[in-house]
Design an enzyme around this catalytic site. Structure first.
Site, PDB file in Angstrom:
ATOM      1  CD  GLU A  53      -2.827  -0.952   2.511  1.00  0.00           C
ATOM      2  OE1 GLU A  53      -2.626  -0.017   3.322  1.00  0.00           O
ATOM      3  OE2 GLU A  53      -3.646  -1.857   2.712  1.00  0.00           O
ATOM      4  CG  ASP A  64      -4.136   7.955   7.926  1.00  0.00           C
ATOM      5  OD1 ASP A  64      -4.122   6.723   8.049  1.00  0.00           O
ATOM      6  OD2 ASP A  64      -4.367   8.536   6.855  1.00  0.00           O
ATOM      7  CE1 TYR A 179      -6.967  -2.299   7.057  1.00  0.00           C
ATOM      8  CE2 TYR A 179      -5.908  -1.420   5.102  1.00  0.00           C
ATOM      9  CZ  TYR A 179      -5.931  -1.594   6.468  1.00  0.00           C
ATOM     10  OH  TYR A 179      -4.930  -1.085   7.251  1.00  0.00           O
TER      11      TYR A 179
END
Length: 278
Positions: A53, A64, A179
Site C-alpha cells: 500500500e 490516520d 480490508y
C-alpha cells in the site's frame, strides 16, 4: 486487465496455494523524501512484502493517527504530488512486474487531478487498486465504478461498527480484498483482540468470497503472526512509518542506514507472518 485476473487476485491465489497469509506493508509516497521512498519501495518485495500500500500524501488525513499524519506532511514538504506518486509506481514496475501496488488515501488529490485522467495514468503506471477512505458506498459513481471499469480494484474498509445491515452496501462493489479495520478509531493506536478479529473475519467470509486483510494496531512480528493465523493477510502501516521517522535526523533528513533498518523490520514482520501457520 480485469479486476478478477489482475495482480491482486493472482497474489492471493498464490498465497492460498502456499497455505499462508500475506503481509501487506504501507509506506507514504515521498516519505521522508522521494529518493529514500524509492529505495524503500523497491526493496519491500525482497524483504517479504506480498502486497504494497502506497499512501497518497494529503494535508488533512483525518482517518490516520499521528505517525501517518506526520509522514504525509513530510512527503508534502518534500514536494510529493499525485503525479510524482504515480512516477514512483512507474519506476517500481521497471523492477517488479508482479507485486500488487494499492494507492491508499483520500479523494481530494484524485478529484483535483481529474478522475478519468488519474485512472488512465494509474493504470499506465502499474497501479492495481485503490483504498479511498472518505468515499462511502453512496458515492460509488464518483470513483469506485469508474475505477472498476478501468480495471483497478476498489478495496473497501469494514470496521467493528459495520453491522449486518450496512455490510452488503460496503461489499457490493468491493474487489481485490476486503480490508478489515480491527479497531475503532484512527491508525496506529490500540492493538486488536485476537478472538474478536477471528470472529469478525468469519463474519465477513460468510458474506463474501474475497480475501480478508486485517490492519490497524499491528506493531510486532508476533501480532502480525496472530492476525496471519485467522486472516488472509496482515496489514502493517504505522509501525513501519514510525520506523522511518526513527531514522531521521534533527532536520528531518534520512540518516545513513534508514532504508536497511526499515527493510530489516519488514523482514521480521514477514517471518512472523510466514511461520504463523506452522
Amino acid at each position: 486487465m480485469s479486476t478478477e485476473s489482475g495482480r491482486i487476485a493472482k497474489r492471493f491465489a498464490a498465497l492460498k496455494a502456499e497455505g499462508r497469509a500475506g503481509l501487506v506493508t504501507f509506506i507514504t509516497a515521498g516519505d521522508p523524501d522521494l529518493e529514500t521512498c524509492r529505495a524503500l519501495l523497491d526493496g519491500l518485495p525482497a524483504a517479504g512484502a506480498d502486497l504494497i500500500e502506497l499512501g497518497l500524501p494529503f494535508s488533512d488525513p483525518m482517518a490516520d493517527g499521528p505517525a501517518i499524519q506526520a509522514a504525509s506532511l513530510r512527503a508534502l514538504h518534500a514536494g510529493t504530488t499525485a503525479r510524482k506518486t504515480l512516477d514512483l509506481v512507474r519506476g517500481f514496475r521497471t523492477k517488479d512486474a508482479d507485486t500488487p501496488v494499492i494507492l491508499m488515501g483520500y479523494y481530494n488529490p484524485i478529484h483535483a487531478y481529474g478522475v478519468d485522467r488519474f485512472l488512465a495514468d494509474a493504470v499506465a503506471a502499474g497501479v492495481d487498486g485503490l483504498i479511498i477512505v472518505d468515499l462511502p458506498p453512496e458515492e460509488d459513481e464518483e470513483l469506485c465504478i469508474p475505477a472498476l471499469k478501468a480495471g483497478v480494484n476498489f478495496i473497501r474498509l469494514a470496521t467493528p461498527t459495520t453491522d449486518e445491515k450496512r455490510l452488503p452496501a460496503v461489499l457490493q462493489n468491493t474487489s481485490g480484498f476486503v480490508y478489515y479495520v480491527s479497531i475503532a478509531g484512527i491508525t496506529g493506536t490500540a492493538s486488536a483482540d485476537n478472538a474478536a478479529v477471528a470472529g469478525a473475519v468469519d463474519r465477513l467470509k460468510s458474506h463474501t468470497d474475497l480475501p480478508v486483510a486485517v490492519g490497524f494496531g499491528i506493531k510486532t512480528p508476533e501480532q502480525a503472526a496472530n492476525i496471519a493465523r485467522v486472516a488472509d493477510a496482515a496489514v502493517v502501516g504505522s509501525a513501519i512509518v514510525t520506523r522511518i521517522a526513527d531514522g531521521l535526523d534533527a532536520a528531518g533528513k534520512a540518516r545513513p542506514g534508514l532504508v536497511e533498518d526499515v527493510l530489516g523490520f519488514v523482514r521480521d514482520l514477514a517471518a512472523g507472518v510466514r511461520r504463523a501457520r506452522g
